[in-house]
Design a protein around this motif. Structure first.
Motif, short mmCIF file in Angstrom:
data_model
loop_
_atom_site.label_atom_id
_atom_site.label_comp_id
_atom_site.label_asym_id
_atom_site.label_seq_id
_atom_site.Cartn_x
_atom_site.Cartn_y
_atom_site.Cartn_z
N CYS A 105 75.66 35.14 -27.90
CA CYS A 105 75.48 34.06 -26.91
C CYS A 105 74.68 34.52 -25.70
O CYS A 105 74.21 33.70 -24.91
CB CYS A 105 76.83 33.50 -26.46
SG CYS A 105 78.06 34.73 -26.00
N GLY A 106 74.53 35.85 -25.54
CA GLY A 106 73.82 36.36 -24.36
C GLY A 106 74.76 36.47 -23.16
O GLY A 106 75.88 35.98 -23.17
N CYS A 107 74.25 37.16 -22.13
CA CYS A 107 75.02 37.38 -20.90
C CYS A 107 74.51 36.48 -19.79
O CYS A 107 73.31 36.23 -19.72
CB CYS A 107 74.84 38.81 -20.40
SG CYS A 107 75.69 40.04 -21.35
N HIS A 108 75.39 36.00 -18.96
CA HIS A 108 74.95 35.41 -17.70
C HIS A 108 76.05 35.56 -16.67
O HIS A 108 77.24 35.64 -17.01
CB HIS A 108 74.53 33.95 -17.85
CG HIS A 108 75.64 32.99 -18.21
ND1 HIS A 108 76.49 32.47 -17.25
CD2 HIS A 108 76.04 32.48 -19.39
CE1 HIS A 108 77.36 31.65 -17.85
NE2 HIS A 108 77.13 31.65 -19.14
N TRP A 109 75.66 35.60 -15.39
CA TRP A 109 76.65 35.60 -14.32
C TRP A 109 77.35 34.25 -14.31
O TRP A 109 76.73 33.22 -14.57
CB TRP A 109 75.98 35.85 -12.97
CG TRP A 109 75.63 37.29 -12.77
CD1 TRP A 109 74.45 37.89 -13.12
CD2 TRP A 109 76.45 38.31 -12.20
NE1 TRP A 109 74.50 39.23 -12.80
CE2 TRP A 109 75.71 39.51 -12.23
CE3 TRP A 109 77.74 38.32 -11.66
CZ2 TRP A 109 76.23 40.72 -11.74
CZ3 TRP A 109 78.25 39.52 -11.18
CH2 TRP A 109 77.50 40.71 -11.22
N PRO A 110 78.66 34.24 -14.01
CA PRO A 110 79.37 32.96 -13.89
C PRO A 110 78.60 32.01 -12.96
O PRO A 110 78.05 32.43 -11.94
CB PRO A 110 80.71 33.37 -13.28
CG PRO A 110 80.93 34.76 -13.80
CD PRO A 110 79.56 35.39 -13.83
N PHE A 111 78.54 30.73 -13.36
CA PHE A 111 77.81 29.74 -12.55
C PHE A 111 78.50 29.51 -11.21
O PHE A 111 77.86 29.16 -10.23
CB PHE A 111 77.75 28.40 -13.29
CG PHE A 111 77.11 28.49 -14.65
CD1 PHE A 111 75.91 29.17 -14.82
CD2 PHE A 111 77.70 27.89 -15.75
CE1 PHE A 111 75.32 29.25 -16.07
CE2 PHE A 111 77.11 27.97 -17.00
CZ PHE A 111 75.92 28.64 -17.16
N ASP A 125 79.67 44.16 -14.02
CA ASP A 125 78.55 43.35 -14.51
C ASP A 125 79.07 42.50 -15.66
O ASP A 125 79.84 42.98 -16.49
CB ASP A 125 77.40 44.24 -15.00
CG ASP A 125 76.52 44.73 -13.86
OD1 ASP A 125 76.47 44.04 -12.83
OD2 ASP A 125 75.92 45.81 -14.00
#
Lengths: 333, 333
Positions: A105-111, A125
């Motif tokens: 799904c990939g990484c992203h910082w919490p919105f 991280d």
């Protein structure tokens, strides 16, 4: 009737305005109420995570891997990547002998800024477990493991996991998804299928009522919706609209957001499913609209509950000093 | 002509769409080009920080406190709260014998997630110096100190600082701001005055050309616009659209964003000012629109530069895995 109009005011004047399409449909597909072009194809994005999780339950994987309400809510979640979300996603993967590295799904910082800042302050991280879709993907992987399928590439349109998801969406919506209608790639790399907005409302009416679907699917849909209603925080997170919408009427209203201003849900006691699309994709517009739409649907049935949703449809805007400078509101309902 | 249409696509289909009003006006107030209802009153928000900084220069405060291009750009900035911005705001306040505690703009975390995360990782909580308006407020305070005015309460509508700002906006726009037109409170606690969108374009045409304003105001306006064009990073920050728009044509194009989807600016060599308002307030819509609008205005004059703006008007959308899944683009221009 024309679209809903969502006004953002400042000093009593309208500063910005949004339009939203809203529709409520019964299990037979009859439109109970609509505003705007409800036949317009829209990408439902994460608002159909319950539909995407049907194969997890129907395949038996959810039972084999011990999914209760908490795990099922996370499998339907666009969560905020708080510790409780990421930890549970990792635990679910562990039950299937997998780990964070198996996610695609990939990484992203919490919105949500406070959640992201909390991670950063602790020197953490985000991993793929923090991706808002990690619960859904963990469910995908559990299904693949249970059915003896190759897990690598499970996000691809031709993988059995995604073919089952497409079939579930096609059957419940009754729309020719992925063939005559546009398809795209979602933020978490899986396919997303456009369909007329009203057909998503129809799908949730069917699952809410257990009508128009095979008994096994009816049971699976009901189980997933009840899991979300009983564990709204796991399906969303702190300060999230989905939580407020479901906590306003515990066990009676299901509502799930999707990116680009979408909401889908069901009010089983009314026999209705609903769907909302803010034409410009704005979350503030879809959040105000869905609360206002629930108020309209519920008013003849439960005026006190309608008032609670009416209140949720209005959102004060404050400046950095805390002074109220305007509001978000739904006009002309 | 109808509004600009900004499309957000996914898999080749339009997923969401915005509308924007755009206008270009010459120094005489004649509309050179318009799309949508350019007479509609809009709140310009931070897009008129150059107009709000005119009294800082005209009063002599800027010279007394040693403002060069860097300080003037920060006084016109909606900056990202990076170290260079916050430090310079603090330094400016120090020149007037003041400090962070004299600001009345409030605190907020930088809007740009990487900047906010960087602060959090270093264990720093934002102060009022990190507020995107701290440069403007430092300029307000310098003007008040220079003129011997009480600094406390300088954000109030009746304080001489804000009365001068209102007069400068009324004179340059030619609109009855704050009387016949709506007023509100901005995010940083000062008044914001609505006026017809075309009147803001007119104000920037006048300042860009030095026509239609007193010589002292013409000099002040030109000095502020040149400061912003020479120090775009101080006026905005890393990764910011204003920087890209001004760096595409160094010293030739001025462009400044405001909250809720506004842009104002000038192309002095064309004798034009311009203004944009995304009706729903979306930044992605106003950023695409302003680049497309500059491309349209400049095409007959400098086709190569128009191409650069045309490219800036298109923005690829990628998922968390880095795959392009769609784009933001301006349609039908």
């Amino acid at each position: 009737m024309s679209e809903l109009r969502i006004e953002v005011t400042r000093g009593g004047a309208v500063e910005s305005a949004h339009r939203a399409i809203a529709v409520a449909v019964d299990a037979d597909g009859a439109v109970a109420l609509a505003r705007g072009p409800a036949d317009m194809p829209v990408f439902p994005r994460s608002a159909v995570k319950v539909l995407q999780a049907l194969p997890l339950v129907e395949s038996g994987a959810a039972d084999v891997f011990g999914f209760g309400n908490r795990e099922l809510a996370l499998a339907c979640a666009s969560h905020s990547g708080e510790d409780g979300h990421a930890d549970l996603a990792g635990e679910i993967l562990g039950r299937a002998g997998l780990g964070e590295g198996d996610l695609e799904c990939g990484c992203h910082w919490p919105f949500d800024m406070p959640v992201a800042l909390d991670l950063a302050r602790r020197g953490i991280d985000p991993t793929q477990l923090h991706n808002n879709c990690s619960g859904k993907h963990s469910g995908f992987l559990c299904t693949a493991v249970h059915l003896g399928e190759e897990t690598r590439g499970y996000v691809g349109a031709d993988h059995p996991v995604q073919r089952r998801v497409r079939d579930a969406i096609a059957q419940t919506t009754g729309a020719p998804v992925g063939t005559e209608l546009p398809a795209g790639i979602d933020g978490c790399a899986i396919p997303t299928f456009a369909a007329p907005l009203r057909s998503f409302a129809h799908a949730f009416a069917k699952l809410g009522a257990g009508i128009g679907v095979e008994p096994e699917r009816a049971r699976a849909g009901r189980r997933l919706i009840e899991a979300c209603m009983s564990e709204p925080w796991l399906m969303a997170g702190t300060r999230r609209a989905c939580v407020a919408l479901m906590e306003a009427a515990p066990g009676r209203v299901f509502a799930k957001t999707g990116a680009e201003g979408v909401f889908c849900g069901a009010v089983p006691e009314l026999g209705l499913g609903f769907a909302i699309k803010a034409e410009d994709g704005a979350t503030r517009a879809s959040e105000a609209s869905v609360a206002a739409w629930l108020a309209v649907l519920l008013r003849p049935h439960d005026a006190a509950l309608a008032e609670r949703y009416e209140a949720l449809s209005r959102h004060p805007l404050r400046n950095w000093a805390g002074t109220q400078v305007g509001e978000v509101r739904v006009a002309g309902l």
